[in-house]
Design an enzyme around this catalytic site. Structure first.
Site, short mmCIF file in Angstrom:
data_model
loop_
_atom_site.label_atom_id
_atom_site.label_comp_id
_atom_site.label_asym_id
_atom_site.label_seq_id
_atom_site.Cartn_x
_atom_site.Cartn_y
_atom_site.Cartn_z
N CYS A 1 -47.20 -23.07 103.17
CA CYS A 1 -46.96 -23.87 101.99
C CYS A 1 -46.38 -22.71 100.81
CB CYS A 1 -48.01 -24.30 101.39
SG CYS A 1 -47.98 -25.14 99.77
N CYS B 1 -54.68 -24.06 98.08
CA CYS B 1 -53.44 -24.24 97.19
C CYS B 1 -53.56 -25.14 96.17
CB CYS B 1 -52.37 -25.12 98.09
SG CYS B 1 -50.86 -25.37 97.34
N HIS C 1 -53.96 -27.42 103.56
CA HIS C 1 -52.38 -27.55 104.34
C HIS C 1 -51.69 -26.27 104.61
CE1 HIS C 1 -51.79 -27.81 100.09
NE2 HIS C 1 -50.84 -27.38 100.03
N SER D 1 -52.25 -27.58 95.09
CA SER D 1 -52.19 -29.08 95.61
C SER D 1 -53.60 -29.56 95.92
CB SER D 1 -51.11 -29.48 96.39
OG SER D 1 -50.02 -28.91 96.06
N HIS E 1 -55.22 -30.54 92.84
CA HIS E 1 -54.79 -31.78 92.55
C HIS E 1 -55.18 -32.97 93.22
CE1 HIS E 1 -51.77 -30.63 89.62
NE2 HIS E 1 -51.24 -29.81 90.35
C1 CXF Z 1 -47.29 -30.34 97.83
C2 CXF Z 1 -46.18 -31.10 97.26
C3 CXF Z 1 -46.58 -32.63 97.12
C4 CXF Z 1 -47.22 -33.15 98.10
C5 CXF Z 1 -48.40 -32.31 98.69
C6 CXF Z 1 -47.97 -30.96 99.08
N1 CXF Z 1 -46.87 -29.14 98.08
C7 CXF Z 1 -47.56 -27.85 98.17
O1 CXF Z 1 -48.67 -27.82 98.08
ZN ZN Z 2 -49.65 -26.19 99.01
#
Ligand code: CXF
Ligand code: ZN
Length: 373
Positions: free
Chosen positions: A175, A40, A69, A42, A45
């Site tokens: 997710c 993902c 996740h 995220s 990030h």
């Molecule tokens: C994220 C949203 C912010 C926290 C971590 C997970 N959602 C999806 O990837």
């Molecule tokens: Zn995610």
């Protein structure tokens, strides 16, 4: 303590598959063998924040982390007192488990905002790991540690699903699907016949598009800078397309809906695109921020005199125990598309290549297969 392979993030490139130790499931916890884990945005990030030492407030970066996740797998072992699942059950993992009724938010019917009073050591949001290496704890990213052969989670995060659903596909319900479809159905609760716009055609944006189709939207305007992503959006139910690199997307989207966009969803995570979403909705309309935005969002105050709304959506405002099995059924009944989100499948040791693909925008989703099941 059992050993397993996991892709470990350290401050230097690249991620590496290493042997780590996992605790046995404690009371109320389950051990899950991971069949599949989606990659993902995220996670990316997280990698960037980890390397820049800019993790969310309160989280102290340890030396290493395991991300991932978007998980589906099979329960291998249960800890004392577990009743929700049994060994052999197929599960999708919810990355933000809820306490089920012991906090303000769960009592008030908003379990996606749960404060987890039953988890004082914040074990499942990453700070207090269940995984270590040579006795040194390893942080679990968003809390699931899906880029591993196994994970240990609270039973309320292990959502039992029907066992004829393909784990290698329904992992995305952990997710992207839940976040995107839920933003439309649960957060915005759009009315059928609404005209909507979606900015960003990644895994979440495409699910917003199909959530809008499911909810009976009339015009579904897909906005992205890449034509290949707009082509995918057509498959998921978008009716109109705006390439944001060719002119002003706000003007173009408004033109398509004759100025009356009811809802605009932002699925990138940038202050500038949130502003575009807000600017394009009609008076009284709603801009929904779904992306993870690290910056301030600035909007003109006078717009509130015209009752414009700017709202957030976290994890599709979902109630895990209700929504995950429901989304699995919708997929199995052919009412939502999930296979089409998966552009590439890879073994765990190709995790860096999966992130490379994401960076060049070549894939909606890559799925890793960490344990070979
Ligand atoms: C994220 C949203 C912010 C926290 C971590 C997970 N959602 C999806 O990837
Ligand atoms: Zn995610």
């Amino acid at each position: 303590m059992p050993e397993m392979n996991a892709a470990v993030l350290r401050s230097a490139d690249p991620l590496a598959v290493e042997s780590v130790e996992l605790t046995e499931p404690r009371a109320g916890e389950v051990l899950i063998k991971i069949a599949a884990c989606g990659v993902c945005h995220s996670d990316l990030h997280w990698i960037n924040n980890f390397r820049n030492n800019s993790l969310p407030a309160g989280i102290v970066a340890p030396k290493a982390a395991i991300l991932g996740h978007e998980v589906a797998g099979i329960v291998e072992e249960i800890g004392p007192g577990v009743t929700a699942v049994a060994p052999g059950d197929h599960v999708v993992v919810g990355f933000r488990p809820n306490c089920g009724g012991n906090c303000f938010y769960c009592i008030n019917g908003t379990p996606w905002l749960c404060e987890r009073p039953d988890d004082p050591d914040r074990a499942y949001t990453g700070e207090q790991p269940r995984i270590s290496q040579d006795g040194v704890p390893i942080m679990q990213g968003v809390g699931v540690a899906g880029f591993s052969e196994y994970t240990v989670m609270p039973e309320r995060a292990a959502i039992k699903i029907r066992n004829d659903a393909p784990l290698e596909t329904v992992c995305l319900i952990g997710c992207a699907v839940t976040t995107g479809v839920g933003a439309v159905i649960n957060t915005a609760k759009i009315q059928s016949g609404s005209d909507i716009a979606v900015i960003g055609m990644g895994g979440v944006g495409l699910n917003i598009v199909q959530g809008a189709r499911l909810a009976g939207a009339r015009k579904i305007i897909a906005i992205d800078t890449m034509d290949n992503k707009l082509d995918m959006a057509a498959n998921f139910g978008a009716t109109h397309f705006v390439n944001a690199s060719e002119g002003d997307p706000v003007e173009k989207a408004r033109g398509i809906a004759n100025g009356y966009i009811d809802y605009a969803f932002e699925a990138i995570g940038l202050g500038a695109t949130c502003r575009q979403a807000f600017d394009m909705v009609r008076d009284g309309g709603t801009a929904v921020v779904v992306g993870v935005v690290g910056q301030d969002i600035t909007v003109p105050g006078r717009a509130f005199l015209r009752e414009k709304k700017l709202i957030g959506s976290f994890y599709g405002s979902n109630s895990l125990q209700r929504d995950i099995p429901k989304l699995v059924d919708l997929y199995m009944d052919g009412k939502i598309m999930v296979d089409e989100l998966i552009s590439k499948r890879r073994p765990l040791n190709e995790i860096n290549e999966a992130f490379d693909d994401m960076l060049v925008g070549e894939v909606a989703r890559s799925v890793l297969h960490p344990s070979g099941i």
